[in-house]
Design a protein around this motif. Structure first.
Motif, mmCIF file in Angstrom:
data_model
loop_
_atom_site.group_PDB
_atom_site.id
_atom_site.type_symbol
_atom_site.label_atom_id
_atom_site.label_comp_id
_atom_site.label_asym_id
_atom_site.label_seq_id
_atom_site.Cartn_x
_atom_site.Cartn_y
_atom_site.Cartn_z
ATOM 1 N N ALA A 13 0.530 -0.598 -0.392
ATOM 2 C CA ALA A 13 0.236 -0.098 -0.084
ATOM 3 C C ALA A 13 0.864 1.010 0.260
ATOM 4 C CB ALA A 13 -0.873 -0.087 0.629
ATOM 5 N N GLY A 14 1.671 1.211 0.532
ATOM 6 C CA GLY A 14 2.637 2.242 1.253
ATOM 7 C C GLY A 14 3.710 2.122 -0.222
ATOM 8 N N SER A 15 3.937 1.565 -0.933
ATOM 9 C CA SER A 15 4.476 1.467 -2.536
ATOM 10 C C SER A 15 3.394 2.179 -3.617
ATOM 11 C CB SER A 15 5.712 0.190 -2.850
ATOM 12 O OG SER A 15 5.425 0.613 -3.681
ATOM 13 N N THR A 16 2.518 1.690 -2.895
ATOM 14 C CA THR A 16 1.503 2.057 -4.619
ATOM 15 C C THR A 16 1.212 3.048 -4.155
ATOM 16 O OG1 THR A 16 0.448 0.166 -4.839
ATOM 17 C CG2 THR A 16 -1.015 1.919 -5.323
ATOM 18 N N ALA A 17 1.096 4.125 -3.211
ATOM 19 C CA ALA A 17 0.933 5.277 -2.698
ATOM 20 C C ALA A 17 1.874 6.130 -3.572
ATOM 21 C CB ALA A 17 0.307 5.796 -0.824
ATOM 22 N N SER A 18 3.230 5.718 -3.157
ATOM 23 C CA SER A 18 4.128 6.747 -4.106
ATOM 24 C C SER A 18 4.479 6.350 -5.368
ATOM 25 C CB SER A 18 6.015 6.244 -3.199
ATOM 26 O OG SER A 18 5.712 4.743 -3.596
ATOM 27 N N GLY A 19 3.937 5.351 -6.023
ATOM 28 C CA GLY A 19 3.814 5.693 -7.259
ATOM 29 C C GLY A 19 2.562 6.120 -8.119
ATOM 30 N N LEU A 20 1.626 6.184 -7.297
ATOM 31 C CA LEU A 20 0.022 7.197 -7.740
ATOM 32 C C LEU A 20 1.189 8.311 -7.506
ATOM 33 C CD1 LEU A 20 -2.559 6.886 -8.882
ATOM 34 C CD2 LEU A 20 -3.245 6.898 -6.193
ATOM 35 N N ALA A 21 1.040 9.053 -6.400
ATOM 36 C CA ALA A 21 2.069 10.154 -6.233
ATOM 37 C C ALA A 21 3.015 10.775 -7.607
ATOM 38 C CB ALA A 21 2.593 10.472 -4.771
ATOM 39 N N THR A 22 3.906 9.882 -7.599
ATOM 40 C CA THR A 22 4.992 10.296 -8.763
ATOM 41 C C THR A 22 3.938 10.270 -9.653
ATOM 42 O OG1 THR A 22 6.607 9.468 -7.408
ATOM 43 C CG2 THR A 22 6.858 9.270 -9.986
ATOM 44 N N TRP A 23 3.425 9.691 -10.197
ATOM 45 C CA TRP A 23 2.388 9.486 -11.852
ATOM 46 C C TRP A 23 1.134 10.651 -11.968
ATOM 47 C CZ3 TRP A 23 -2.439 10.008 -12.515
ATOM 48 C CH2 TRP A 23 -2.792 10.363 -14.104
ATOM 49 N N ALA A 24 0.864 11.140 -10.678
ATOM 50 C CA ALA A 24 0.322 12.061 -10.207
ATOM 51 C C ALA A 24 0.677 13.319 -11.542
ATOM 52 C CB ALA A 24 -0.480 11.975 -9.487
ATOM 53 N N PRO A 65 3.222 15.381 -12.210
ATOM 54 C CA PRO A 65 2.981 16.094 -13.991
ATOM 55 C C PRO A 65 2.064 16.353 -14.363
ATOM 56 C CG PRO A 65 4.278 13.539 -13.755
ATOM 57 C CD PRO A 65 4.334 14.525 -12.527
ATOM 58 N N PHE A 66 1.338 15.054 -14.099
ATOM 59 C CA PHE A 66 0.137 14.720 -14.809
ATOM 60 C C PHE A 66 -1.050 16.155 -13.947
ATOM 61 C CE2 PHE A 66 -4.774 13.411 -15.720
ATOM 62 C CZ PHE A 66 -4.732 13.516 -16.967
ATOM 63 N N VAL A 67 -1.006 16.078 -13.019
ATOM 64 C CA VAL A 67 -1.906 17.476 -12.189
ATOM 65 C C VAL A 67 -1.532 19.038 -13.079
ATOM 66 C CG1 VAL A 67 -2.297 18.412 -9.938
ATOM 67 C CG2 VAL A 67 -3.022 15.963 -10.010
ATOM 68 N N ILE A 68 0.460 18.936 -12.960
ATOM 69 C CA ILE A 68 0.992 20.485 -13.174
ATOM 70 C C ILE A 68 0.246 20.346 -14.904
ATOM 71 C CG2 ILE A 68 2.540 21.997 -13.466
ATOM 72 C CD1 ILE A 68 4.100 20.557 -10.776
ATOM 73 N N GLY A 69 0.297 19.883 -15.345
ATOM 74 C CA GLY A 69 -0.132 20.293 -16.833
ATOM 75 C C GLY A 69 -1.880 20.243 -16.916
ATOM 76 N N ALA A 85 -5.565 3.175 -14.617
ATOM 77 C CA ALA A 85 -7.081 3.819 -14.240
ATOM 78 C C ALA A 85 -7.066 5.565 -13.583
ATOM 79 C CB ALA A 85 -6.968 2.888 -13.112
ATOM 80 N N GLY A 86 -5.847 5.867 -13.349
ATOM 81 C CA GLY A 86 -5.483 7.072 -12.864
ATOM 82 C C GLY A 86 -5.133 8.236 -14.190
ATOM 83 N N PRO A 87 -5.209 8.188 -15.127
ATOM 84 C CA PRO A 87 -5.961 9.127 -16.395
ATOM 85 C C PRO A 87 -6.978 9.261 -16.066
ATOM 86 C CG PRO A 87 -4.304 7.845 -17.313
ATOM 87 C CD PRO A 87 -5.010 7.235 -15.937
ATOM 88 N N ALA A 88 -8.064 8.873 -15.958
ATOM 89 C CA ALA A 88 -9.431 8.753 -15.816
ATOM 90 C C ALA A 88 -10.003 8.895 -14.560
ATOM 91 C CB ALA A 88 -10.342 7.451 -16.105
ATOM 92 N N LEU A 89 -9.391 8.415 -13.949
ATOM 93 C CA LEU A 89 -10.140 8.857 -12.156
ATOM 94 C C LEU A 89 -9.487 10.538 -12.021
ATOM 95 C CD1 LEU A 89 -10.835 8.563 -8.773
ATOM 96 C CD2 LEU A 89 -8.206 7.574 -8.782
ATOM 97 N N THR A 90 -8.128 10.719 -12.465
ATOM 98 C CA THR A 90 -7.765 12.086 -12.773
ATOM 99 C C THR A 90 -8.778 12.778 -12.700
ATOM 100 O OG1 THR A 90 -4.798 10.873 -12.039
ATOM 101 C CG2 THR A 90 -5.670 13.775 -12.883
ATOM 102 N N ALA A 91 -8.782 13.030 -13.802
ATOM 103 C CA ALA A 91 -10.030 13.896 -14.715
ATOM 104 C C ALA A 91 -11.697 13.845 -14.049
ATOM 105 C CB ALA A 91 -10.239 12.706 -16.258
ATOM 106 N N LEU A 114 -2.766 18.843 -5.970
ATOM 107 C CA LEU A 114 -2.166 18.837 -5.641
ATOM 108 C C LEU A 114 -1.902 18.274 -4.164
ATOM 109 C CD1 LEU A 114 0.292 21.330 -7.263
ATOM 110 C CD2 LEU A 114 0.514 19.268 -8.166
ATOM 111 N N LEU A 115 -2.276 18.991 -2.966
ATOM 112 C CA LEU A 115 -2.473 18.247 -1.600
ATOM 113 C C LEU A 115 -3.210 17.298 -2.087
ATOM 114 C CD1 LEU A 115 -4.537 21.465 0.141
ATOM 115 C CD2 LEU A 115 -2.176 20.795 -0.246
ATOM 116 N N GLY A 116 -3.293 16.828 -2.804
ATOM 117 C CA GLY A 116 -3.853 14.865 -2.456
ATOM 118 C C GLY A 116 -2.341 14.332 -2.709
ATOM 119 N N THR A 117 -2.156 14.945 -3.848
ATOM 120 C CA THR A 117 -0.762 14.397 -3.865
ATOM 121 C C THR A 117 -0.074 13.819 -2.457
ATOM 122 O OG1 THR A 117 0.750 15.771 -4.456
ATOM 123 C CG2 THR A 117 -0.589 14.248 -6.001
#
Length: 416
Positions: free
Chosen positions: A31-42, A44-48, A165-171, A183-186
């Protein structure tokens, strides 16, 4: 040093595979590794999204993401040394907290100060870089040898699900929340990454007393350990070649070819989705597969990435391009999981984070270099010759790595 793998160990792994996801300690780590991976991916997408909303300029986006990459690459070797010197869990915790605290600063600078955003992004990148080798070493502490391949497959499976699933969820979230809140969510994800992982074994380096060498000497010791494993050096060279050529070429040239050859961006979207879906399938397969010559099988799978630039080089139907990307996705995970598992098995435990940091430095560090060089090369020589060179490199360099001593089994000792 960690005991080399054997056919008996593989049998134990198959017997214990069912229980790895019922292990509370591993689930916390996952769960911790997944959270870090999701934050890492999110991030640049969010700032975009901020660029789309005209909050920042594309140039500011490029600067922020570039500084984040610099912070990442600078922190990877530091994190590797600290994770071997101290507690692996402590390095994960402090790097995650650093990224979590920097995320609100990044949100505060949005649309107000590019300099503040850049500083915050550098800290976030440093947190990302420092935690990667620590997570790798912590996995070896939390999971017993017979279940590590399943554990690594579960780790990478989470990454691939996030990618799909990340792009659809973020959208969807962006329709209700503004960019600063996202960004606070990351930051919240980084907080989870810091606090969720369980304690592992005591840090091997901490068991002995006496004078401790300096940072450079400790990192050099990790390099020497890597050199003791010819299969690691050969596999790392093959991975570097595939990332620098195949991955970079398809990343830069696929959008152009999708538009110019096929007249639609749908090929681009389908190929990227097929790659992620293929990687997801590869992670599911490798959780159970036990090739006898695991090193050769992994390198052959890595070479399958060559089908991606090959499909762009040859004027084939769009469906074949999509299929080639799916095969490349399957292949990359059939390589990644045995590669991580072999590193955890073969490398001396007290040096594991440092050796893993070398892996991340090459795999993450060369990607921007390749991306920067492919476009000028295509302008100078044409897309066709560049894709031809990339295709040949993706096929031949892993084949050459398979000839390295100890590469057949990714082990200095052949299985019994």
């Amino acid at each position: 040093m960690a005991a080399p793998g054997s056919s008996t160990l593989d049998a134990v792994a198959a017997d214990t595979a069912r229980s790895v996801l019922r292990d509370t300690a591993f689930l916390r780590l996952w769960a911790g590794s997944t959270a870090s991976g999701l934050a890492t991916w999110a991030m640049p997408f969010v700032i975009g999204l901020a660029v789309l909303h005209d909050t920042i300029t594309p140039a500011a986006l490029g600067l922020v993401l570039g500084v984040r990459t610099v912070g990442f690459l600078a922190a990877v070797p530091i994190g590797g040394v600290l994770a071997d010197r101290l507690s692996r869990r402590a390095v994960v915790r402090w790097s995650g907290l650093a990224a979590a605290l920097a995320s609100p600063v990044l949100a505060a600078g949005l649309g107000r100060s590019v300099a503040l955003m850049a500083v915050a992004a550098a800290v976030v990148g440093a947190g990302q870089g420092a935690c990667r080798p620590a997570f790798q070493a912590l996995t070896a502490e939390v999971v017993d040898p017979g279940r590590r391949q399943e554990a690594n497959a579960a780790m990478t499976l989470a990454v691939r699900v996030t990618t799909l699933a990340g792009p659809a969820l973020t959208a969807v979230l962006a329709a209700f929340l503004n960019v600063p809140v996202l960004l606070l969510g990351t930051g919240a994800l980084w907080l989870a990454a810091a606090l969720l992982p369980p304690p592992g074994s005591p840090a091997p380096a901490a068991r002995g007393a006496g004078h401790r060498p300096g940072f450079v000497a400790e990192f050099t010791e990790g390099v020497r350990e890597a050199r003791r494993h010819p299969w690691f050096l050969g596999g790392l060279a093959a991975l570097a070649a595939v990332i620098t050529t195949g991955y970079s070429a398809t990343g830069v040239l696929l959008p152009m070819i999708s538009r110019d050859r096929y007249g639609t961006e749908a090929v681009l979207a389908a190929a990227v989705t097929a790659y992620a879906a293929g990687a997801l399938l590869g992670a599911l397969l490798i959780a159970r597969l036990r090739p006898r010559s695991r090193g050769w099988a992994a390198l052959a799978a890595l070479a399958c990435y060559g089908f991606a630039p090959l499909s762009l080089w040859a004027p084939v139907p769009a469906l074949l391009v999509v299929a080639a990307y799916a095969v490349a996705g399957v292949g990359i995970e059939l390589f990644n999981v045995p590669w991580f598992t072999a590193t955890q098995r073969e490398v001396e435990p007290r040096l594991l984070a440092r050796v893993s940091s070398l892996d991340f430095m090459v795999s993450y560090g060369l990607a921007p270099v390749g991306l920067a060089l492919i476009a000028p090369a295509a302008d100078a020589f044409g897309a066709g010759p560049v894709l031809a060179v990339c295709t040949v490199a993706c096929f031949l360099v892993p084949a050459a790595a398979a000839l390295v001593p100890t590469a057949r089994h990714f082990s200095r000792s052949a299985p019994a």
